[in-house]
Every structure is written in structure tokens, then in C-alpha cells.
Design a protein around this motif. Structure first.
Motif, short mmCIF file in Angstrom:
data_model
loop_
_atom_site.label_atom_id
_atom_site.label_comp_id
_atom_site.label_asym_id
_atom_site.label_seq_id
_atom_site.Cartn_x
_atom_site.Cartn_y
_atom_site.Cartn_z
N VAL A 41 26.97 24.36 15.25
CA VAL A 41 27.78 24.89 14.38
C VAL A 41 28.88 23.97 13.73
N PRO A 42 29.64 23.36 14.39
CA PRO A 42 30.61 22.43 13.69
C PRO A 42 30.22 21.49 12.25
N ASN A 43 28.73 20.94 12.58
CA ASN A 43 28.13 20.35 11.44
C ASN A 43 27.99 21.21 10.24
N LEU A 44 27.31 22.42 10.42
CA LEU A 44 27.10 23.37 9.46
C LEU A 44 28.28 23.77 8.74
N SER A 45 29.37 24.11 9.65
CA SER A 45 30.70 24.49 9.08
C SER A 45 31.37 23.53 8.11
N SER A 46 31.16 22.18 8.39
CA SER A 46 31.69 21.13 7.35
C SER A 46 31.03 21.25 6.08
N ALA A 58 21.40 19.77 2.66
CA ALA A 58 21.45 19.69 3.83
C ALA A 58 21.45 20.81 4.96
N ILE A 59 21.93 21.76 4.43
CA ILE A 59 22.12 23.13 5.13
C ILE A 59 20.74 23.82 5.04
N ARG A 60 20.09 23.72 3.89
CA ARG A 60 18.61 24.24 3.94
C ARG A 60 17.91 23.57 4.96
N LYS A 61 17.90 22.11 5.00
CA LYS A 61 17.08 21.42 6.04
C LYS A 61 17.28 21.79 7.23
N LEU A 78 31.20 25.35 -0.43
CA LEU A 78 32.19 26.68 -1.13
C LEU A 78 32.84 25.88 -2.09
N LYS A 79 33.42 24.81 -2.18
CA LYS A 79 34.18 24.30 -3.46
C LYS A 79 33.58 24.17 -4.54
#
Length: 490
Positions: free
Chosen positions: A197-202, A232-235, A208-209
Motif C-alpha cells: 500500500v505505501p508504495n502504491l499510495s506515493s 508503475a501502478i499498471r505494472k 494525481l498531480k
């Protein structure tokens, strides 16, 4: 390297300018380009984007809308944002027209940055394809399905408060709330392990920006960083998806355990399954929409409750009544959330005064007339909460905080639109309602709080957020000294 990036950015804007001017020259003789809505187009390509963004960062996008409604026409005016000419349709009549004309006169449209970042998701789908995808997603996000997840939401909220709030004298609400909303979205959509979770959250913070920005994919640009974060999220999601397929085949995962399983085993009305990339991009969309808007709302609610102790007391009273009717250690259920009527009225009033998003876009799919003006095919259209949420003809004393506005029949239809409306109404409305109410139930029972900064500015970038993170000082709730610990899940 920096000078090269700047030069490339200038060249990209020059090419966009040529395209924009050429397109206008080709279309200027069309009859529908006569008697257009009044307004200003601003500078070439950028239009009035900088003024719009300036007002957003000041926390007053309503001012951008209201100034033009007063100057040009309170029903509709034209402007230019993000390289596109658009008409802003104002008030309940404008909202109703756009919401009820999907696939008739208009269809969904988003700036190029959104379409490129989530190209295979619902935001890029129109017509029958959009209807099928939306129906497939709603078959998981409807109230009937989500009611089964309320105890899990309660457990996550309690664990979050125990880990990140208990024992603290002062906290920054906005970043801490993201830990809750993102963990909840990850759990219900992907059954993700806590360590991921922390890695995906960052990564989502970077994503978002750049989601509402000029789509210039050059090093240093917000959009470029957002594209890298999205990849990176898709991966990460792709790896989870591959593993889930195997687990489903081997009966080691449930078809109903989360959204990912649901999309892998469920076809649309024509028997078609979403491709892996469509699943990934739709989960990317819902992870974004399912946690950042709720983080914004919860932060705003806590800001208002910190300013209005009498409202806090009434919210606490309602939540205590719900707790007192439960056994020791018993988690919240759907029926409990349905009793939180006053709390939801408070949340609704917060969203009227401080909506998490400003509005959304459509595109004219044919020439049509609105409010006696011609709207040409291809023009972009915008509905905006700022044109109705604080209109004194719709809400008496609109700057006053009054949850009773939402009792009985509530506001005039199409005047209150934090979730949009019509066929494109926010998919996650019910999910957001549950995660917000479950959190409020747990936090008000445990704490009272004082605002460290009493006049902290909230800005849109692109969602509403406190400029300084909303620091608060925590105090244990004096009305419930022992009961809360009884319900904590250890």
C-alpha cells in the motif's frame, strides 16, 4: 538538459497553436459558429487556463465561474481551457440539460491528460461501449454488493485509528486520511497486502498531480511524471492480476472477494469479458476516484467539525446511539450505516460548500441550440458546482452551514451535484458514502479536535485539499471514556 526541455515545450505549444488556429479558420464559416454564447477565448491555446488554475489554487474556482456569469450570461458563457473552446452551462437548467442529453446531444469528454493516462478505462468510452462497461462495474459497486463489505470497512477504520491516531497529540489530517481511504480501496478492489500500500499510495500522489494538465510528455512536466507513475501502478496491478487468474483457476481465490475477481469472471450482456488492459485501467480509475475524493471530503468534514462544536456534538450523539445498540466487539453492519442520517446531512452540507471536485466535461456530438445560443459540434462543455451550490435563489443564506437543507425532499433537483448526475453519475457514490460514514463513526467517538490553523486555505489541485495538510490537536472524547476501546479490533 533543462534548456532542451524548455525549448521542446515551447515548440510543442507552437505546434498546438498552429493546429488550433488552422482548425478555427476551417470552421469559421459554419452557420453554427454564429451567435455563440458570449465570453472570452483568452490567449491562443492556453485560453483562460492560467486564470482558471489561479482561482483553483486560491480555493475559489466559484469566483471564476460567477464573474463570467455576471459579465456575460448567467445561463451559459464560453471560455477556453486546456486548449479547447468550451461552453459552461450554468445552474440547475444547465446541469439537467447535460445530464439528460448523454448520447443525444453530448457525450463524455475529458482533457487529453486524463484520456492518455487512463486510455482503456470508462472515462474514454462512449455510447453502448460505455453503457456496458459502466453496468459491469456497477454490478460490484452497487449497494446490494457493498453492504457485505461494511464490517470489513469498520475493521480497517478501527485498525487505522489505532495505528495512526491513538497516542498522538497532533496530526496532519490530509496525508493520514489517505492511508485509510487508499488502504480501503486497495482492499476492496484488489485484496492488496498491507506492505504494497505505501508504495502504491506515493505513486498515486504523483499520478494525481498530473491528471489535469497540459499533456506535454517531457521530462520535468507534471504530465510526464504522472505517465511514469501510471506505468508503475499498471505494472503492480498486472502482477496481481496474473497471480489472481491462477488462484481463481485453482480455486484458491473467490470470484466475489473483490473487484478484480469480479471483473475477471463476469462478462457483459453480450458475453464479452474485459481485456486485461481494460481491467487494469478501470481499476486504476477506481483506485484514484475511490480514495482521493473521499480523502478530500473527510478532511473538509473534520475541518468544519473543528469549527462547529455544536455540529460535532450532534454527530457524536447519533454515533453513540448506534454503538449503544451493539454487542461488545460487534462490527458495524449495513443497517447501522442507514441510521447515520444526521451525519450524512452534515457531510452533504460540507460537499455543498466545499465540493471535492469542481465539475466535469462533455463534448457536443452535433450542432444544437441552448438558451438561444448555437453550440457547435465538437465544442467542449462544462458543468460546474460553482454555478449552483452557493446560489442564494437555490439555497437561502448559502454561506451558512445548515445540514437541515438535506432533510425531507432536500434541495431543488439539479442544484446540488457533487456526484454529477444522469447516466454518468459518479460510479463510486455508494462506496464513498460508506467509507466516509464508517470513518466518521469511529473518529468522533474517540476524539474531539481543535484546528491548529483556524483560517487554513483549501485549494483545488486538482481536487480540494488543505494547503497545510490540516493540522489538528487531538483530545480524547469526554463523553465516551471506555466504550470505544471495547470495540477496537485487536
Amino acid at each position: 538538459m533543462e534548456e532542451v526541455a524548455k525549448l521542446l515545450a515551447v515548440l510543442a505549444l507552437f505546434v498546438l497553436s498552429l493546429h488550433f488556429i488552422t482548425k478555427f479558420l476551417k470552421l469559421r464559416n459554419r452557420p453554427s459558429l454564429r451567435h455563440l454564447p458570449p465570453g472570452a477565448s483568452g490567449w491562443p491555446v492556453v485560453g483562460e487556463t492560467f486564470e482558471f488554475r489561479k482561482r483553483s489554487l486560491e480555493g475559489s474556482p466559484t469566483r471564476f465561474i460567477q464573474e463570467r456569469m455576471d459579465k456575460y450570461d448567467s445561463r451559459v458563457f464560453k471560455t477556453s481551457l486546456f486548449g479547447s473552446l468550451l461552453a459552461v452551462l450554468c445552474g440547475p437548467a444547465g446541469h439537467k440539460f447535460l445530464f439528460s442529453n448523454e448520447n443525444k446531444n453530448v457525450q463524455v469528454w475529458w482533457p487529453g491528460s486524463v484520456r492518455k493516462l487512463m486510455s482503456q478505462s470508462l472515462v474514454s468510452r462512449v455510447g453502448d461501449e460505455a453503457k456496458m462497461t459502466r453496468k459491469l462495474l456497477l454490478s460490484f459497486l452497487n449497494a446490494e454488493t457493498l453492504r457485505n463489505f461494511v464490517p470489513k470497512m469498520d475493521s480497517i477504520a478501527q485498525r487505522h485509528i489505532k495505528t495512526h491516531w491513538e497516542g498522538k497529540v497532533q496530526v496532519l489530517v490530509y496525508p493520514i486520511i489517505q492511508l485509510y481511504t487508499f488502504e480501503l480501496a486497495c482492499c476492496l478492489f484488489l485484496s492488496i497486502e498491507d506492505s504494497q500500500v505505501p508504495n502504491l499510495s506515493s505513486l498515486f500522489d504523483v499520478f494525481l498531480k498530473g491528471i489535469i494538465a497540459f499533456p506535454i510528455n517531457l521530462p520535468g512536466a507534471r504530465f510526464h511524471r504522472a505517465m511514469k507513475a501510471a506505468d508503475a501502478i499498471r505494472k503492480e496491478i498486472k502482477m496481481i492480476l496474473k497471480k489472481r487468474k491462477v488462484n481463481l483457476e485453482e480455486k484458491r481465490a473467490s470470484p466475489t472477494q473483490d473487484l478484480l475477481s469480479h471483473l475477471l469472471v463476469t462478462s457483459d450482456a453480450n458475453g464479452r469479458f474485459l481485456s486485461d488492459m481494460e481491467i487494469i485501467d478501470n481499476i486504476l480509475l477506481l483506485l484514484f476516484a475511490g480514495h482521493d475524493t473521499s480523502r478530500s471530503v473527510i478532511s473538509s468534514v473534520m475541518n468544519y467539525l473543528g469549527q462547529l462544536p455544536q455540529v460535532y456534538e450532534l454527530v457524536l450523539k447519533e454515533q453513540l446511539e448506534i454503538s449503544q445498540g451493539k454487542e461488545e466487539g460487534e462490527l458495524l453492519r449495513w443497517e447501522d450505516v442507514q441510521k447515520m442520517k444526521y451525519t450524512w446531512n452534515v457531510v452533504s452540507e460540507v460537499m455543498r460548500l466545499s465540493p471535492p471536485v469542481r465539475g466535469a466535461y462533455r463534448e457536443a456530438i452535433k450542432d444544437f441550440t441552448y438558451a438561444d445560443y448555437n453550440i457547435p459540434k465538437g465544442w467542449k462543455l462544462l458543468w460546474n458546482t460553482g454555478s449552483s451550490h452557493k446560489d442564494p435563489t437555490l439555497f437561502s443564506n448559502p454561506e451558512n452551514f445548515d445540514p437541515s437543507r438535506f432533510e425531507g425532499e432536500g434541495p431543488v433537483p439539479f442544484s446540488y451535484v457533487p456526484f454529477g448526475g444522469g447516466p454518468r453519475m459518479c460510479l463510486g457514490q455508494e462506496f464513498a458514502r460508506l467509507e466516509i460514514l464508517v470513518f466518521m463513526h469511529n473518529i468522533v467517538k474517540r476524539f474531539k479536535w481543535n484546528l491548529v490553523l483556524h483560517d487554513e486555505k483549501f485549494k483545488y489541485d486538482p481536487l480540494l485539499e488543505p494547503e497545510k495538510g490540516l493540522p489538528i490537536q487531538l483530545q480524547p472524547s469526554p463523553l465516551l471514556p471506555n466504550t470505544f476501546s471495547r470495540h477496537i479490533i485487536h
